[in-house]
Design a protein around this motif. Structure first.
Motif, mmCIF file in Angstrom:
data_model
loop_
_atom_site.group_PDB
_atom_site.id
_atom_site.type_symbol
_atom_site.label_atom_id
_atom_site.label_comp_id
_atom_site.label_asym_id
_atom_site.label_seq_id
_atom_site.Cartn_x
_atom_site.Cartn_y
_atom_site.Cartn_z
ATOM 1 N N TYR A 88 0.865 -1.168 0.000
ATOM 2 C CA TYR A 88 0.000 0.000 0.000
ATOM 3 C C TYR A 88 0.908 1.225 0.000
ATOM 4 O O TYR A 88 2.068 1.157 0.405
ATOM 5 C CB TYR A 88 -0.874 0.041 1.258
ATOM 6 N N GLN B 208 0.914 5.630 0.877
ATOM 7 C CA GLN B 208 0.203 6.748 1.490
ATOM 8 C C GLN B 208 0.966 8.029 1.189
ATOM 9 O O GLN B 208 2.060 8.259 1.722
ATOM 10 C CB GLN B 208 0.064 6.535 2.994
ATOM 11 N N GLN C 205 -2.730 12.001 3.011
ATOM 12 C CA GLN C 205 -3.840 11.349 2.317
ATOM 13 C C GLN C 205 -4.079 9.947 2.877
ATOM 14 O O GLN C 205 -3.394 9.493 3.779
ATOM 15 C CB GLN C 205 -3.555 11.300 0.818
ATOM 16 N N LYS C 206 -5.066 9.297 2.327
ATOM 17 C CA LYS C 206 -5.429 7.984 2.857
ATOM 18 C C LYS C 206 -4.472 6.904 2.337
ATOM 19 O O LYS C 206 -3.675 7.123 1.433
ATOM 20 C CB LYS C 206 -6.861 7.639 2.470
ATOM 21 N N VAL C 207 -4.585 5.736 2.941
ATOM 22 C CA VAL C 207 -3.784 4.592 2.527
ATOM 23 C C VAL C 207 -4.407 3.990 1.266
ATOM 24 O O VAL C 207 -5.589 3.662 1.244
ATOM 25 C CB VAL C 207 -3.739 3.544 3.659
ATOM 26 N N PHE D 213 -4.375 1.109 -1.886
ATOM 27 C CA PHE D 213 -3.974 -0.233 -2.295
ATOM 28 C C PHE D 213 -3.140 -0.177 -3.568
ATOM 29 O O PHE D 213 -3.487 0.512 -4.529
ATOM 30 C CB PHE D 213 -5.229 -1.074 -2.518
ATOM 31 N N MET E 57 4.780 7.325 1.539
ATOM 32 C CA MET E 57 5.138 6.241 2.449
ATOM 33 C C MET E 57 4.603 4.959 1.852
ATOM 34 O O MET E 57 3.430 4.903 1.454
ATOM 35 C CB MET E 57 4.526 6.488 3.830
ATOM 36 N N PHE F 121 3.791 1.027 2.490
ATOM 37 C CA PHE F 121 3.591 0.046 3.540
ATOM 38 C C PHE F 121 3.467 -1.351 2.944
ATOM 39 O O PHE F 121 2.703 -1.569 2.014
ATOM 40 C CB PHE F 121 2.316 0.346 4.336
ATOM 41 N N LEU G 105 -4.750 -7.625 8.276
ATOM 42 C CA LEU G 105 -3.417 -7.379 7.743
ATOM 43 C C LEU G 105 -2.492 -6.890 8.847
ATOM 44 O O LEU G 105 -2.892 -6.114 9.710
ATOM 45 C CB LEU G 105 -3.470 -6.321 6.643
ATOM 46 N N PHE H 288 0.832 -4.752 9.291
ATOM 47 C CA PHE H 288 1.601 -3.779 8.522
ATOM 48 C C PHE H 288 2.988 -3.561 9.100
ATOM 49 O O PHE H 288 3.181 -3.607 10.321
ATOM 50 C CB PHE H 288 0.881 -2.423 8.497
ATOM 51 N N GLY H 289 3.919 -3.292 8.201
ATOM 52 C CA GLY H 289 5.215 -2.809 8.627
ATOM 53 C C GLY H 289 5.140 -1.335 8.961
ATOM 54 O O GLY H 289 4.094 -0.694 8.819
ATOM 55 N N GLU H 290 6.276 -0.793 9.375
ATOM 56 C CA GLU H 290 6.326 0.613 9.769
ATOM 57 C C GLU H 290 6.459 1.557 8.578
ATOM 58 O O GLU H 290 6.382 2.761 8.743
ATOM 59 C CB GLU H 290 7.483 0.838 10.740
ATOM 60 N N ARG I 298 9.644 5.442 3.695
ATOM 61 C CA ARG I 298 9.333 6.756 3.120
ATOM 62 C C ARG I 298 10.227 6.993 1.915
ATOM 63 O O ARG I 298 11.451 6.951 2.013
ATOM 64 C CB ARG I 298 9.555 7.870 4.142
ATOM 65 N N TYR J 2 -8.701 -0.153 11.492
ATOM 66 C CA TYR J 2 -7.305 0.065 11.842
ATOM 67 C C TYR J 2 -7.126 1.455 12.430
ATOM 68 O O TYR J 2 -7.868 2.382 12.125
ATOM 69 C CB TYR J 2 -6.409 -0.065 10.604
ATOM 70 N N GLN K 179 3.545 5.941 11.207
ATOM 71 C CA GLN K 179 3.513 4.525 11.559
ATOM 72 C C GLN K 179 2.557 3.780 10.641
ATOM 73 O O GLN K 179 1.682 4.377 10.020
ATOM 74 C CB GLN K 179 3.080 4.330 13.013
ATOM 75 N N GLY K 180 2.730 2.468 10.570
ATOM 76 C CA GLY K 180 1.807 1.657 9.804
ATOM 77 C C GLY K 180 0.487 1.479 10.536
ATOM 78 O O GLY K 180 0.419 1.598 11.757
ATOM 79 N N PRO K 181 -0.577 1.211 9.807
ATOM 80 C CA PRO K 181 -1.874 0.965 10.453
ATOM 81 C C PRO K 181 -1.794 -0.235 11.384
ATOM 82 O O PRO K 181 -1.096 -1.216 11.108
ATOM 83 C CB PRO K 181 -2.805 0.680 9.266
ATOM 84 N N TYR L 168 -9.238 3.959 10.169
ATOM 85 C CA TYR L 168 -9.631 3.509 8.831
ATOM 86 C C TYR L 168 -10.451 2.228 8.923
ATOM 87 O O TYR L 168 -10.102 1.319 9.684
ATOM 88 C CB TYR L 168 -8.408 3.180 7.983
ATOM 89 N N LEU M 198 -8.798 -5.211 -1.466
ATOM 90 C CA LEU M 198 -8.935 -4.768 -0.079
ATOM 91 C C LEU M 198 -8.684 -3.265 -0.047
ATOM 92 O O LEU M 198 -7.566 -2.825 -0.277
ATOM 93 C CB LEU M 198 -7.954 -5.498 0.821
ATOM 94 N N PHE N 85 -8.980 0.580 1.776
ATOM 95 C CA PHE N 85 -9.154 1.393 2.969
ATOM 96 C C PHE N 85 -10.192 2.481 2.721
ATOM 97 O O PHE N 85 -10.307 3.009 1.617
ATOM 98 C CB PHE N 85 -7.835 2.070 3.357
ATOM 99 N N GLY N 86 -10.917 2.812 3.783
ATOM 100 C CA GLY N 86 -11.767 3.988 3.744
ATOM 101 C C GLY N 86 -10.926 5.248 3.688
ATOM 102 O O GLY N 86 -9.690 5.205 3.726
ATOM 103 N N SER N 87 -11.610 6.358 3.614
ATOM 104 C CA SER N 87 -10.929 7.641 3.477
ATOM 105 C C SER N 87 -10.256 8.090 4.771
ATOM 106 O O SER N 87 -9.458 9.010 4.762
ATOM 107 C CB SER N 87 -11.915 8.701 2.999
#
Lengths: 114, 111
Positions: free
Chosen positions: A35, A37, A41-43, A45, A89, A91, A103, A105-107, A110, B36, B42-44, B87, B99, B101-103
């Motif tokens: 993913y 980001q 903004q949002k994450v 896919f 970023m 992920f 899921l 996630f890793g950290e 960037r 999440y 950081q990651g979710p 999210y 899959l 994610f929401g906004s």
């Protein structure tokens, strides 16, 4: 507790250069994801991977992106010729089961493209 | 175009209950709904997951109506450390399964 690890944590590159982002998923997981980001903004896919092949990809994941699982532990995302808008970023995530949606996630890595 | 939408932001005070709703009209039939939490840089991190009705764990509850086109994350008695972006994540079927994610909802908890 098992975790997803990503390297590098931060990479700065010049536009047009190739970048490889690396991930070590949780060892017994079978499904792998990238993913991204963009700041603020949002994450979003990018791609999912199972059984050594891409299972799904988004519109973002165009021909300049590729993923690979070169050995039994690493999962990589390659961007062949980076653009300014690739700055984000990234992920990596893994899961035991696809449809369960849990899921890990890793950290994140960037990426800054100059 | 499949969309998963959430309120952009919410404000709350310590000790209050916070409810965040996500709408997901195109959810895939057999998919779970997962929420999440994400802190800056950081990651979710997984909070809770459910398929239908209500699920509760030690940190949150998740309410899912019968049509599953939305879900509500409920955080009881929030603290300052719950300030984060939340999210929902669902499997969506449009041209293919993904899959998504929401906004994201940015929750600010004030003292």
């Amino acid at each position: 507790e098992p975790e997803v690890t990503q390297t590098p944590s931060h990479q700065v590159t010049q536009m047009g250069q190739e970048v490889i982002l690396r991930c070590v998923p949780i060892s017994n997981h079978l499904y792998f994801y990238w993913y991204r980001q963009i700041l603020g903004q949002k994450v979003e896919f990018l791609v999912s991977f199972y059984n050594n092949e891409i299972s799904e990809k988004s519109e973002i994941f165009d021909d300049q992106f590729s993923v690979e699982r070169p050995d039994g532990s690493n999962f990589t995302l390659k961007i062949r010729s980076t653009k300014l808008e690739d700055s984000a970023m990234y992920f990596c995530a893994s899961s035991e089961e696809d449809i369960s949606g849990e899921l890990f996630f890793g950290e994140g890595s960037r990426l800054t493209v100059l | 175009l499949a969309k998963t939408t959430q309120p952009i932001s919410m404000d709350s005070y310590e000790g209050q209950e916070v409810n965040i709703t996500c709408s997901h009209n195109n959810i895939a039939t057999n998919d779970y709904i997962t929420w999440y939490q994400q802190f800056p840089s950081q990651g979710p991190r997984f909070i809770i997951q459910g398929y239908k009705t209500k699920v509760t764990n030690e940190v949150a509850s998740l309410f899912i109506p019968a049509d599953r086109k939305s879900s509500t994350l409920s955080l009881p008695r929030v603290s300052l450390s719950d300030t984060a972006v939340y999210y929902c994540l669902v499997g969506i079927m449009d041209s293919s399964y993904k899959l998504i994610f929401g906004s994201g909802t940015r929750l600010l908890v004030r003292p």
